[in-house]
Write an enzyme that holds these catalytic residues in place. Structure first.
Site, mmCIF file in Angstrom:
data_model
loop_
_atom_site.group_PDB
_atom_site.id
_atom_site.type_symbol
_atom_site.label_atom_id
_atom_site.label_comp_id
_atom_site.label_asym_id
_atom_site.label_seq_id
_atom_site.Cartn_x
_atom_site.Cartn_y
_atom_site.Cartn_z
ATOM 1 N N GLY A 10 0.697 -1.293 -0.212
ATOM 2 C CA GLY A 10 0.118 0.168 0.400
ATOM 3 C C GLY A 10 0.872 1.344 -0.121
ATOM 4 N N ARG A 11 0.317 2.278 0.523
ATOM 5 C CA ARG A 11 0.771 3.536 0.286
ATOM 6 C C ARG A 11 2.244 3.609 1.712
ATOM 7 N NH1 ARG A 11 -4.092 6.803 -0.562
ATOM 8 N NH2 ARG A 11 -2.515 8.885 0.163
ATOM 9 N N GLU A 41 5.887 4.099 1.425
ATOM 10 C CA GLU A 41 7.122 4.745 0.404
ATOM 11 C C GLU A 41 7.217 6.211 1.781
ATOM 12 O OE1 GLU A 41 3.230 8.187 -0.915
ATOM 13 O OE2 GLU A 41 4.025 6.770 -1.809
ATOM 14 N N CYS A 83 4.805 -6.251 -2.256
ATOM 15 C CA CYS A 83 3.902 -5.297 -2.834
ATOM 16 C C CYS A 83 4.786 -4.357 -2.996
ATOM 17 C CB CYS A 83 2.536 -4.853 -2.962
ATOM 18 S SG CYS A 83 0.901 -3.664 -3.548
ATOM 19 N N HIS A 84 4.388 -3.018 -2.347
ATOM 20 C CA HIS A 84 4.882 -1.906 -2.150
ATOM 21 C C HIS A 84 6.559 -1.824 -0.666
ATOM 22 C CE1 HIS A 84 2.718 0.154 -5.158
ATOM 23 N NE2 HIS A 84 3.070 1.067 -5.065
ATOM 24 N N TYR A 108 5.036 -5.128 -5.939
ATOM 25 C CA TYR A 108 4.364 -4.822 -7.071
ATOM 26 C C TYR A 108 5.682 -4.299 -8.136
ATOM 27 C CZ TYR A 108 0.946 -1.276 -9.296
ATOM 28 O OH TYR A 108 0.019 -1.318 -10.335
#
Length: 197
Positions: free
Chosen positions: A88-89, A92, A118-119, A138
């Protein structure tokens, strides 16, 4: 053998990527502490549902709220047997916290099992722990994997203590591989017949 596992989350972590492994790992007997910097046990993080509906990248919709089970400032990475980082976000911006970077580095320095999805490799790259490793992410994060010296693979990848997956559609294989790395032995009893009542 049950393990104590740490899960690093933050606002707009991907909904399925946090809730499914959190529950699945507990279902087989592991203790999981989900933490977020600047938040305490009982606080929540917002989640985002990422979906693939034909556009060039995933769509993002509001998800559930996810309750933290421990306080980040109170945890000691030494006390945990493994680490889980959903996507997800959140990764980051989690990588901007020095204490998060140090936490991630501990698990690699001690060769403890790490599951990243994923991320999450954005966080691994910031921690400087992917050079020379085989992993996935991802697909849009592939450039960060390769710039960090990692070898990107298109599918669930196990490299020593590190188990990586692309997105939530990899859950079954990703969680299964992580359980293998943890040494988890899941026993199944005889099936019970359905009642005629």
């Amino acid at each position: 053998m049950a393990h104590d596992l740490l899960m690093l989350v933050g606002d707009y972590v991907e909904d399925w990527e946090v809730i499914v492994p959190y529950q699945a790992l507990q279902a087989v007997g592991h203790e999981v502490d989900a933490v977020c910097p600047d938040k305490e046990e009982g606080d929540t993080v917002a989640t985002a549902v990422h979906d693939f509906t034909g556009e060039q990248t995933y769509s993002e919709k509001p998800g559930h709220t996810f309750e933290l089970s421990a306080t980040f400032d109170d945890i000691d990475a030494e006390a945990y047997d493994g680490l889980v980082i959903p996507g997800g976000r959140a990764p980051e911006y989690l990588r901007t916290y020095d204490e998060v970077i140090e936490c991630v580095q501990h698990f690699f320095e001690e060769d403890k099992p790490v599951a990243a999805l994923c991320h999450a490799p954005q966080l691994l790259n910031a921690a400087g722990v992917i050079e020379g490793r085989a992993l996935t992410s991802y697909p849009a994060v592939r450039a960060e994997v390769e710039s960090g010296g990692g070898e990107w693979h298109d599918g669930v990848t196990v490299d020593g203590n590190l188990v990586t997956g692309r997105v939530f559609t990899d859950h079954v294989e990703w969680i299964s591989e992580f359980l293998d790395v943890l040494g988890t032995d899941v026993q199944h009893g005889e099936p019970m017949p359905a009642s005629d009542d």
